[in-house]
Design a protein around this motif. Structure first.
Motif, PDB file in Angstrom:
ATOM      1  N   GLY A 115       9.023 -11.500   9.895  1.00  6.76           N
ATOM      2  CA  GLY A 115       7.849 -11.102  10.646  1.00  6.76           C
ATOM      3  C   GLY A 115       6.617 -11.160   9.770  1.00  6.76           C
ATOM      4  N   GLN A 116       5.498 -10.757  10.328  1.00  3.97           N
ATOM      5  CA  GLN A 116       4.225 -10.771   9.630  1.00  3.97           C
ATOM      6  C   GLN A 116       3.776  -9.353   9.350  1.00  3.97           C
ATOM      7  OE1 GLN A 116       2.535 -13.493   8.510  1.00  3.97           O
ATOM      8  NE2 GLN A 116       4.300 -14.702   9.193  1.00  3.97           N
ATOM      9  N   MET A 117       3.259  -9.143   8.150  1.00  2.76           N
ATOM     10  CA  MET A 117       2.717  -7.837   7.792  1.00  2.76           C
ATOM     11  C   MET A 117       1.482  -7.546   8.629  1.00  2.76           C
ATOM     12  SD  MET A 117       3.156  -5.176   5.774  1.00  2.76           S
ATOM     13  CE  MET A 117       4.188  -5.821   4.453  1.00  2.76           C
ATOM     14  N   SER A 118       1.454  -6.372   9.284  1.00  5.34           N
ATOM     15  CA  SER A 118       0.320  -6.030  10.140  1.00  5.34           C
ATOM     16  C   SER A 118      -0.830  -5.484   9.306  1.00  5.34           C
ATOM     17  CB  SER A 118       0.751  -4.983  11.160  1.00  5.34           C
ATOM     18  OG  SER A 118       1.265  -3.831  10.536  1.00  5.34           O
ATOM     19  N   ASP A 146       5.404  -0.715   3.568  1.00  2.00           N
ATOM     20  CA  ASP A 146       5.148  -2.079   3.104  1.00  2.00           C
ATOM     21  C   ASP A 146       6.266  -2.578   2.197  1.00  2.00           C
ATOM     22  OD1 ASP A 146       2.532  -2.014   4.296  1.00  2.00           O
ATOM     23  OD2 ASP A 146       1.860  -0.826   2.588  1.00  2.00           O
ATOM     24  N   ALA A 147       6.857  -1.665   1.450  1.00  2.00           N
ATOM     25  CA  ALA A 147       7.945  -2.012   0.542  1.00  2.00           C
ATOM     26  C   ALA A 147       8.866  -0.808   0.394  1.00  2.00           C
ATOM     27  CB  ALA A 147       7.402  -2.434  -0.822  1.00  2.00           C
ATOM     28  N   GLY A 172       7.764  -8.409   7.448  1.00  2.00           N
ATOM     29  CA  GLY A 172       7.012  -9.041   6.372  1.00  2.00           C
ATOM     30  C   GLY A 172       7.089  -8.286   5.063  1.00  2.00           C
ATOM     31  N   GLY A 173       7.641  -7.072   5.096  1.00  2.00           N
ATOM     32  CA  GLY A 173       7.765  -6.269   3.886  1.00  2.00           C
ATOM     33  C   GLY A 173       8.982  -6.657   3.067  1.00  2.00           C
ATOM     34  N   LYS A 174       9.031  -6.167   1.839  1.00  2.00           N
ATOM     35  CA  LYS A 174      10.110  -6.523   0.912  1.00  2.00           C
ATOM     36  C   LYS A 174      10.776  -5.264   0.388  1.00  2.00           C
ATOM     37  CE  LYS A 174      11.148  -9.540  -3.027  1.00  2.00           C
ATOM     38  NZ  LYS A 174      10.594 -10.554  -3.957  1.00  2.00           N
ATOM     39  N   HIS A 214       0.827  -1.204   0.000  1.00  2.00           N
ATOM     40  CA  HIS A 214       0.000   0.000   0.000  1.00  2.00           C
ATOM     41  C   HIS A 214       0.866   1.260   0.000  1.00  2.00           C
ATOM     42  CE1 HIS A 214      -3.486   2.562   0.874  1.00  2.00           C
ATOM     43  NE2 HIS A 214      -2.706   3.194   1.744  1.00  2.00           N
ATOM     44  N   GLU A 215       1.924   1.260   0.804  1.00  2.00           N
ATOM     45  CA  GLU A 215       2.793   2.437   0.907  1.00  2.00           C
ATOM     46  C   GLU A 215       4.226   2.021   0.603  1.00  2.00           C
ATOM     47  OE1 GLU A 215       3.336   6.367   3.777  1.00  2.00           O
ATOM     48  OE2 GLU A 215       2.454   4.532   4.599  1.00  2.00           O
TER      49      GLU A 215
END
Length: 282
Positions: free
Chosen positions: A279-282, A191-192, A231-233, A113-114
């Protein structure tokens, strides 16, 4: 998949070229050498006879060989200058766009998203992100470009935002002033993260192979890790030092660290490195 192919004319009309001055100088030198080569060829026999008469200690065959050598050397230098100018233009426009598309294909747009673009410059990669958000997340998403701006000209924030407007992605794109080694964002924010041709420039005044320059490049890399959500890339395209980044990323316990095959750019070697933050993306 890639959103579109672009001609160099379309890209040049919007973004210009970061290597414009170098292109002009190299092209001018190549053209001068080209005319010199032509003049040597036209007056080859006359020049050989003149040198033989002026310096009779050497026979005409030797002077002919020397003049031929100068003609060949001048022609070779002409080709080298013009090929280098063409490569710089190609690398700064067509290749940048193609690599931007390739980098964005590596992201999972179902959750992105961002996105942050570190060292966004005139905005080729930044606007490619905006176009992808426009396509994949119509009505939502944000591409944030960060750089150290100059007042006016093609290195200003206003020029980059103007380019976003020309690409019709201004509602998705915003810019901030910030240093890659000290990004003005909180931890775990994006997010990325993407970056193209930025990290290798950090502390280049110390010499690219110096320990100081290496430390500064890795500071920029650590900042990218810091602002990336769990969780982001992140996807980074850079010159020469990508294997160095891969080692550091593994030391930082990043996952899925991948380095692309060599991509010739700016008459040098370049690679893309990508990784995920555990980790996990929130």
């Amino acid at each position: 998949m890639s959103t579109m192919s672009r001609s160099w004319r379309d890209l040049y009309q919007i973004y210009g070229s970061d290597e414009r001055d170098s292109n002009i100088n190299l092209s001018a030198q190549g053209i001068v050498l080209g005319f010199s080569t032509g003049a040597f060829v036209i007056y080859f026999n006359a020049l050989t006879i003149y040198l033989t008469r002026s310096f009779p200690l050497l026979p005409v065959q030797v002077w002919s060989l020397l003049v031929g050598f100068v003609v060949g050397l001048t022609a070779l230098m002409c080709v080298c200058f013009l090929v280098t100018a063409a490569n710089l233009l190609y690398s700064s426009l067509i290749l940048r766009w193609r690599i931007a598309e390739q980098m964005l294909d590596m992201l999972d747009w179902s959750y992105v998203h961002e996105v942050l673009d570190v060292g966004c410059g005139s905005g080729i990669l930044l606007n490619a992100v905006g176009l992808r958000l426009k396509k994949e997340r119509a009505g939502g998403g944000c591409a944030v470009g960060v750089d150290l701006w100059l007042e006016g000209g093609k290195k200003s924030m206003s020029f980059t935002l103007q380019n976003a407007s020309l690409e019709i992605v201004d509602e998705y794109v915003t810019c901030k002033t910030g240093e890659p080694r000290n990004l003005p964002f909180e931890d775990d924010h994006f997010d990325a993260v993407v970056s193209a041709m930025c990290l290798h420039k950090l502390s280049s005044e110390s010499g690219p192979r110096s320990a100081e320059a290496c430390e500064e490049r890795l500071k920029g890399l650590q900042e990218i890790v810091r602002v990336l959500k769990p969780g982001g890339k992140a996807v980074i395209w850079d010159l020469c030092h990508v294997n160095e980044y891969a080692v550091k990323l593994k030391d930082l316990h990043m996952s899925d660290v991948k380095v692309s095959s060599c991509i010739p750019a700016y008459m040098m070697q370049s690679h893309i490195v990508s990784f995920k933050k555990p980790g996990q993306m929130s």
